[in-house]
Design a protein around this motif. Sequence first.
Motif, short mmCIF file in Angstrom:
data_model
loop_
_atom_site.label_atom_id
_atom_site.label_comp_id
_atom_site.label_asym_id
_atom_site.label_seq_id
_atom_site.Cartn_x
_atom_site.Cartn_y
_atom_site.Cartn_z
N TYR A 1 16.63 188.89 93.67
CA TYR A 1 15.36 188.67 92.96
C TYR A 1 15.65 188.05 91.59
N GLY A 2 15.08 186.88 91.34
CA GLY A 2 15.33 186.17 90.08
C GLY A 2 16.65 185.45 90.05
N LEU A 3 17.39 185.45 91.15
CA LEU A 3 18.71 184.80 91.21
C LEU A 3 18.78 183.77 92.34
N THR A 4 17.61 183.32 92.81
CA THR A 4 17.57 182.41 93.95
C THR A 4 17.04 181.05 93.54
N GLU A 5 17.77 180.01 93.91
CA GLU A 5 17.37 178.63 93.65
C GLU A 5 16.73 178.05 94.91
N PRO A 6 15.44 177.63 94.84
CA PRO A 6 14.78 177.07 96.03
C PRO A 6 15.41 175.74 96.45
N LEU A 7 15.64 175.58 97.74
CA LEU A 7 16.19 174.34 98.28
C LEU A 7 15.11 173.56 99.00
N ASP A 8 15.36 172.28 99.22
CA ASP A 8 14.45 171.44 100.00
C ASP A 8 14.31 172.04 101.40
N PRO A 9 13.08 172.21 101.89
CA PRO A 9 12.88 172.82 103.22
C PRO A 9 13.62 172.12 104.36
N LYS A 10 13.95 170.85 104.18
CA LYS A 10 14.65 170.13 105.25
C LYS A 10 16.06 170.66 105.48
N TRP A 11 16.60 171.40 104.52
CA TRP A 11 17.94 171.95 104.71
C TRP A 11 17.97 173.04 105.77
N HIS A 12 16.87 173.73 105.96
CA HIS A 12 16.88 174.91 106.84
C HIS A 12 15.53 175.02 107.54
N VAL A 13 15.48 174.70 108.84
CA VAL A 13 14.25 174.77 109.63
C VAL A 13 14.33 175.99 110.53
N LEU A 14 13.36 176.89 110.37
CA LEU A 14 13.38 178.16 111.09
C LEU A 14 12.36 178.20 112.22
N GLY A 15 12.49 179.21 113.09
CA GLY A 15 11.47 179.51 114.08
C GLY A 15 11.74 179.07 115.49
N LEU A 16 12.91 178.48 115.77
CA LEU A 16 13.14 177.95 117.11
C LEU A 16 13.44 179.05 118.14
N GLY A 17 13.51 180.30 117.69
CA GLY A 17 13.76 181.39 118.61
C GLY A 17 12.55 182.25 118.87
N TYR A 18 11.37 181.84 118.37
CA TYR A 18 10.19 182.67 118.63
C TYR A 18 8.86 181.93 118.55
N THR A 19 8.84 180.70 118.08
CA THR A 19 7.56 180.02 117.90
C THR A 19 7.73 178.53 118.10
N ASN A 20 6.61 177.80 118.01
CA ASN A 20 6.63 176.35 118.12
C ASN A 20 6.87 175.73 116.75
N VAL A 21 7.73 174.73 116.71
CA VAL A 21 8.08 174.06 115.47
C VAL A 21 7.72 172.59 115.60
N GLU A 22 7.17 172.02 114.53
CA GLU A 22 6.77 170.62 114.55
C GLU A 22 7.97 169.72 114.85
N PRO A 23 7.84 168.77 115.78
CA PRO A 23 8.96 167.86 116.11
C PRO A 23 9.49 167.10 114.90
N GLU A 24 8.59 166.76 113.96
CA GLU A 24 9.05 166.03 112.77
C GLU A 24 9.99 166.88 111.92
N LEU A 25 9.70 168.18 111.84
CA LEU A 25 10.57 169.07 111.08
C LEU A 25 11.92 169.20 111.75
N ILE A 26 11.92 169.29 113.07
CA ILE A 26 13.19 169.41 113.81
C ILE A 26 14.03 168.16 113.62
N GLU A 27 13.38 167.01 113.69
CA GLU A 27 14.11 165.75 113.56
C GLU A 27 14.75 165.60 112.18
N LYS A 28 14.04 166.04 111.15
CA LYS A 28 14.55 165.88 109.78
C LYS A 28 15.44 167.03 109.33
N GLY A 29 15.43 168.15 110.06
CA GLY A 29 16.14 169.34 109.62
C GLY A 29 17.65 169.18 109.64
#
Length: 532
Positions: A463-491
């Motif tokens: 807490y207070g020690l985390t630097e936010p990264l660009d979301p394209k570095w880490h795309v989540l959810g492929l083990g339980y939900t539908n993920v936008e194809p564009e996000l997968i392609e850029k991830g």
Amino acid sequence: MRRRAVDFRRPVRRRYSNVFLLTLCGLVILLFIVLLSQDKQTKSRSPISQKSFRNRVTETLNITEEMLSPNSITRQLSDQISLAKAFVVIAKESNNLQFAWELSAQIRNSQVLLSDAAIRRSPLSTGESETAIRDMALLLYQAQQLHYDSATMIMRLKAKIQSLEEQSNAVSEKSSKYGQIAAEEVPKSLYCLGVRLTAEWFKSSTIQRQLTEGWRIAAKLTDNNLYHFCVFSDNILATSVVVNSTALNSNAPEDIVFHLVTDEVNYAPMKAWFSLNSFRGVTVEVQKFEDFSWLNASYVPVLKQLQDSDTQNYYFSGNNDNGQTPIKYRNPKYLSMLNHLRFYIPEVFPELKKVVFLDDDVVVQKDLSPLFSINMNSNVNGAVETCMETFHRYHKYLNYSHPLIRTHFDPDACGWAFGMNIFDLVEWRKRNVTGIYHYWQENNVDRTLWKLGTLPPGLLTFYGLTEPLDPKWHVLGLGYTNVEPELIEKGAVLHFNGNSKPWLKIGMEKYKPLWDKYVDYTNTLMQQCNVH
């Protein structure tokens, strides 16, 4: 003066006869054209004319006024049908099938009357509807005598809704339980692979010698000019996919060093696999956490909690609260040292300054070397934030009724994800982050701060020690939900978080090819174990 003879007279000109004839012919032709065009227009407009006629007839009937009129027979019959349909449901619930059949038959008779009136476009008369109304009224009176009144109907419907909700909850709980069991189960093929690799390791001195020639790679293991990655896992195939996908998508695989930590059981097969296979020049080190002398109950709160009988009963038996706690909270993996080792990375790699942590259920699609040049702004953890509106904020993971949580943390603070993190180990040691983790872990012995997994203590620790990264570095959810194809392609890193892991039969089929392309199914051992 003498007149000429008739034969010698000049003929008289008939000036108007020709003009008249031409005019007459023109008028006839024009009349014919007009008649022909009117015939075509009549044919083309006949459907519209018929439709407009029907509309005029319908408008003269004014069905809306007929239904709203208090003296309308149509309205009375419609109300009886609506009430009778409700009584049919109640009668069936009461197993009074004969009465339900009688009501249904009378409903059909009344509907036929309404249909006939609509077709002929005239209101129902008293004479033709009197019998139907009287018969329906008798049945409705009989329903009231059977206590099929509105109050009873409402109570029965409420009871039915409650029963359906209980059934739905029971099915959902069973589904969650069986899904959790399937996710925790090791497939036979992977178990076979581990056994065969163990046999290969102990029967082949050549393989052991390849890995024990440490002088060739020892310098790379502590070279901070290289790109260091760590994976803590007991899954050989999944770890292999992480290493292979990173190597294949790297611009400089020879500068990559993978530090793998596993347990005693999988140590030999893990070493055998990475000795038998090469990954474009990537350096691979395999360790087991049992060799870490500092990893003991006096230093590590999780190991201390494992010695507690209440903790063992909670995670391994589940009999202390009559099954009120969901099964996902009782998964013993949350006490696994391989799961908690991420909080001891500086102790595991004392000479490293920066490392990228990867879970074993990820696939790498891009070159990850730019991560090491990101400005962390004196923060310890670089991670992709997961909060969208109110989802995945701190209050979703932590118990804000507890004063320790309420006074120290903003409930709307943005959450982030483990699975792909860049850690600045210099700042980590300077700020004693592991000590912060110990503090919160020791205060959660009774599981009142949080219940599930390593993410909640991670949120508290960093807490207070985390630097936010660009979301394209880490795309989540492929083990339980539908993920936008564009996000997968850029991830850059795709994370199969959730129960539907790609190596399991319950994995999501549409995302499995993203993982399968980094598995060498032609490998002899893979084929012998029927890994597919």
